[in-house]
Design a protein around this motif. Structure first.
Motif, PDB file in Angstrom:
ATOM      1  N   ALA A 107      -3.739   2.423 -12.816  1.00  0.00           N
ATOM      2  CA  ALA A 107      -4.091   1.062 -12.413  1.00  0.00           C
ATOM      3  C   ALA A 107      -3.507   0.036 -13.370  1.00  0.00           C
ATOM      4  CB  ALA A 107      -5.609   0.922 -12.365  1.00  0.00           C
ATOM      5  N   ALA A 108      -3.050  -1.083 -12.815  1.00  0.00           N
ATOM      6  CA  ALA A 108      -2.567  -2.175 -13.661  1.00  0.00           C
ATOM      7  C   ALA A 108      -3.703  -3.123 -14.031  1.00  0.00           C
ATOM      8  CB  ALA A 108      -1.459  -2.947 -12.958  1.00  0.00           C
ATOM      9  N   CYS A 109      -4.722  -3.195 -13.176  1.00  0.00           N
ATOM     10  CA  CYS A 109      -5.811  -4.150 -13.382  1.00  0.00           C
ATOM     11  C   CYS A 109      -6.952  -3.520 -14.182  1.00  0.00           C
ATOM     12  CB  CYS A 109      -6.331  -4.644 -12.033  1.00  0.00           C
ATOM     13  SG  CYS A 109      -7.544  -5.979 -12.201  1.00  0.00           S
ATOM     14  N   HIS A 110      -7.573  -4.332 -15.026  1.00  0.00           N
ATOM     15  CA  HIS A 110      -8.717  -3.843 -15.810  1.00  0.00           C
ATOM     16  C   HIS A 110      -9.915  -3.485 -14.933  1.00  0.00           C
ATOM     17  CE1 HIS A 110      -9.900  -8.053 -15.316  1.00  0.00           C
ATOM     18  NE2 HIS A 110     -11.130  -7.651 -15.576  1.00  0.00           N
ATOM     19  N   THR A 111      -9.895  -3.898 -13.661  1.00  0.00           N
ATOM     20  CA  THR A 111     -10.983  -3.549 -12.735  1.00  0.00           C
ATOM     21  C   THR A 111     -10.784  -2.173 -12.121  1.00  0.00           C
ATOM     22  OG1 THR A 111      -9.904  -4.526 -10.802  1.00  0.00           O
ATOM     23  CG2 THR A 111     -11.312  -5.983 -12.137  1.00  0.00           C
ATOM     24  N   GLY A 112      -9.622  -1.562 -12.386  1.00  0.00           N
ATOM     25  CA  GLY A 112      -9.335  -0.230 -11.865  1.00  0.00           C
ATOM     26  C   GLY A 112      -8.491  -0.217 -10.608  1.00  0.00           C
ATOM     27  N   THR A 113      -8.119  -1.384 -10.092  1.00  0.00           N
ATOM     28  CA  THR A 113      -7.260  -1.438  -8.910  1.00  0.00           C
ATOM     29  C   THR A 113      -5.797  -1.340  -9.311  1.00  0.00           C
ATOM     30  OG1 THR A 113      -7.270  -3.860  -8.916  1.00  0.00           O
ATOM     31  CG2 THR A 113      -8.905  -2.762  -7.514  1.00  0.00           C
ATOM     32  N   ARG A 114      -4.973  -0.911  -8.369  1.00  0.00           N
ATOM     33  CA  ARG A 114      -3.541  -0.738  -8.641  1.00  0.00           C
ATOM     34  C   ARG A 114      -2.920  -2.029  -9.154  1.00  0.00           C
ATOM     35  NH1 ARG A 114       0.907   2.066 -10.147  1.00  0.00           N
ATOM     36  NH2 ARG A 114       2.747   1.246  -9.139  1.00  0.00           N
ATOM     37  N   THR A 115      -3.234  -3.155  -8.499  1.00  0.00           N
ATOM     38  CA  THR A 115      -2.730  -4.451  -8.950  1.00  0.00           C
ATOM     39  C   THR A 115      -3.901  -5.395  -9.170  1.00  0.00           C
ATOM     40  OG1 THR A 115      -2.506  -5.798  -6.941  1.00  0.00           O
ATOM     41  CG2 THR A 115      -0.839  -4.081  -7.287  1.00  0.00           C
ATOM     42  N   CYS A 116      -3.669  -6.465  -9.871  1.00  0.00           N
ATOM     43  CA  CYS A 116      -4.705  -7.474 -10.084  1.00  0.00           C
ATOM     44  C   CYS A 116      -4.908  -8.331  -8.838  1.00  0.00           C
ATOM     45  CB  CYS A 116      -4.335  -8.356 -11.273  1.00  0.00           C
ATOM     46  SG  CYS A 116      -4.434  -7.481 -12.841  1.00  0.00           S
ATOM     47  N   PHE A 117      -4.122  -8.085  -7.790  1.00  0.00           N
ATOM     48  CA  PHE A 117      -4.201  -8.877  -6.571  1.00  0.00           C
ATOM     49  C   PHE A 117      -4.796  -8.096  -5.404  1.00  0.00           C
ATOM     50  CE2 PHE A 117      -0.746 -10.395  -9.233  1.00  0.00           C
ATOM     51  CZ  PHE A 117      -1.121 -11.720  -9.411  1.00  0.00           C
ATOM     52  N   ASP A 118      -5.063  -6.801  -5.576  1.00  0.00           N
ATOM     53  CA  ASP A 118      -5.627  -5.971  -4.507  1.00  0.00           C
ATOM     54  C   ASP A 118      -6.992  -6.497  -4.081  1.00  0.00           C
ATOM     55  OD1 ASP A 118      -3.446  -4.295  -4.583  1.00  0.00           O
ATOM     56  OD2 ASP A 118      -4.467  -2.660  -5.625  1.00  0.00           O
ATOM     57  N   GLY A 119      -7.148  -6.739  -2.760  1.00  0.00           N
ATOM     58  CA  GLY A 119      -8.427  -7.164  -2.218  1.00  0.00           C
ATOM     59  C   GLY A 119      -8.838  -8.574  -2.591  1.00  0.00           C
ATOM     60  N   ARG A 120      -7.897  -9.375  -3.039  1.00  0.00           N
ATOM     61  CA  ARG A 120      -8.216 -10.720  -3.506  1.00  0.00           C
ATOM     62  C   ARG A 120      -7.419 -11.794  -2.758  1.00  0.00           C
ATOM     63  NH1 ARG A 120      -8.144  -7.031  -7.636  1.00  0.00           N
ATOM     64  NH2 ARG A 120     -10.030  -6.864  -8.831  1.00  0.00           N
ATOM     65  N   GLY A 121      -7.025 -11.459  -1.523  1.00  0.00           N
ATOM     66  CA  GLY A 121      -6.249 -12.408  -0.710  1.00  0.00           C
ATOM     67  C   GLY A 121      -7.083 -13.601  -0.303  1.00  0.00           C
ATOM     68  N   LEU A 122      -6.457 -14.757  -0.201  1.00  0.00           N
ATOM     69  CA  LEU A 122      -7.110 -15.992   0.210  1.00  0.00           C
ATOM     70  C   LEU A 122      -6.694 -16.326   1.641  1.00  0.00           C
ATOM     71  CD1 LEU A 122      -6.394 -18.093  -3.009  1.00  0.00           C
ATOM     72  CD2 LEU A 122      -8.430 -16.738  -2.480  1.00  0.00           C
ATOM     73  N   GLU A 123      -7.562 -16.989   2.365  1.00  0.00           N
ATOM     74  CA  GLU A 123      -7.207 -17.427   3.719  1.00  0.00           C
ATOM     75  C   GLU A 123      -6.238 -18.598   3.615  1.00  0.00           C
ATOM     76  OE1 GLU A 123     -10.263 -18.050   6.619  1.00  0.00           O
ATOM     77  OE2 GLU A 123     -11.526 -16.512   5.698  1.00  0.00           O
ATOM     78  N   VAL A 124      -5.117 -18.490   4.313  1.00  0.00           N
ATOM     79  CA  VAL A 124      -4.101 -19.545   4.283  1.00  0.00           C
ATOM     80  C   VAL A 124      -3.539 -19.788   5.666  1.00  0.00           C
ATOM     81  CG1 VAL A 124      -3.422 -19.001   1.898  1.00  0.00           C
ATOM     82  CG2 VAL A 124      -2.208 -17.932   3.793  1.00  0.00           C
ATOM     83  N   GLN A 125      -2.989 -20.956   5.850  1.00  0.00           N
ATOM     84  CA  GLN A 125      -2.219 -21.258   7.046  1.00  0.00           C
ATOM     85  C   GLN A 125      -0.811 -20.761   6.776  1.00  0.00           C
ATOM     86  OE1 GLN A 125      -3.023 -22.709  10.126  1.00  0.00           O
ATOM     87  NE2 GLN A 125      -0.957 -21.996  10.586  1.00  0.00           N
ATOM     88  N   THR A 126      -0.313 -19.857   7.595  1.00  0.00           N
ATOM     89  CA  THR A 126       1.036 -19.318   7.370  1.00  0.00           C
ATOM     90  C   THR A 126       2.076 -20.197   8.044  1.00  0.00           C
ATOM     91  OG1 THR A 126       0.900 -17.893   9.301  1.00  0.00           O
ATOM     92  CG2 THR A 126       0.168 -16.955   7.192  1.00  0.00           C
ATOM     93  N   GLY A 127       3.281 -20.095   7.575  1.00  0.00           N
ATOM     94  CA  GLY A 127       4.396 -20.856   8.128  1.00  0.00           C
ATOM     95  C   GLY A 127       5.520 -19.932   8.540  1.00  0.00           C
ATOM     96  N   THR A 128       6.492 -20.496   9.197  1.00  0.00           N
ATOM     97  CA  THR A 128       7.674 -19.724   9.620  1.00  0.00           C
ATOM     98  C   THR A 128       8.919 -20.511   9.273  1.00  0.00           C
ATOM     99  OG1 THR A 128       7.619 -20.681  11.835  1.00  0.00           O
ATOM    100  CG2 THR A 128       6.455 -18.598  11.517  1.00  0.00           C
ATOM    101  N   ALA A 129      10.003 -19.795   9.115  1.00  0.00           N
ATOM    102  CA  ALA A 129      11.284 -20.450   8.846  1.00  0.00           C
ATOM    103  C   ALA A 129      11.762 -21.102  10.140  1.00  0.00           C
ATOM    104  CB  ALA A 129      12.309 -19.427   8.363  1.00  0.00           C
ATOM    105  N   ALA A 130      12.382 -22.252  10.003  1.00  0.00           N
ATOM    106  CA  ALA A 130      12.867 -22.972  11.198  1.00  0.00           C
ATOM    107  C   ALA A 130      14.069 -22.291  11.812  1.00  0.00           C
ATOM    108  CB  ALA A 130      13.235 -24.402  10.818  1.00  0.00           C
TER     109      ALA A 130
END
Length: 130
Positions: A107-130
């Protein structure tokens, strides 16, 4: 517009002169270090380095950070066994961030997860390329 000279390296910096001169540190003398798995491009974590931590990382084969909370150096994996083996280090175009590519053991994260970003996604409005 005239080009500004590079800032002088930190006094007593252990880094090569050109590297020390190119780094743009924050007010505490630190630069952000994004850590990425070398073969999958997975972003593992973000840490902070000063000149000494970067020097240790560049010369030892293991990643060393500077802990802002404890105000001390720490080498990833010394207590957990989750070692980061250095594969490469790059500075971004502005000199204010580093990309440290590693082979992560465990694990890379001190919480024991592979990354410090696992399970920590935020809700966002996604965009697309024109």
């Amino acid at each position: 517009m005239s080009e500004q000279p590079a800032p002088a390296p930190a006094p007593g910096s252990p880094l090569p002169t050109a590297v020390a001169a190119a780094l743009k540190r924050d007010s505490a003398g630190l630069v952000a270090a994004v850590v990425q798995q070398f073969d999958t491009n997975e972003v593992l974590m973000l840490g902070w380095m000063d000149d000494e931590a970067l020097h240790r990382t560049m010369t030892s084969g293991r990643v060393t950070f500077y802990s802002r909370s404890r105000q001390e150096y720490w080498r990833k994996g010394d207590t957990s066994g989750h070692v980061q083996w250095v594969k490469s280090v790059a500075m971004d175009c502005d000199g204010d961030a580093l990309l440290v590519r590693v082979d992560q053991v465990g694990a890379a994260c001190h919480t024991g997860t592979r990354t410090c970003f696992d399970g920590r996604g935020l809700e966002v409005q996604t965009g697309t390329a024109a």
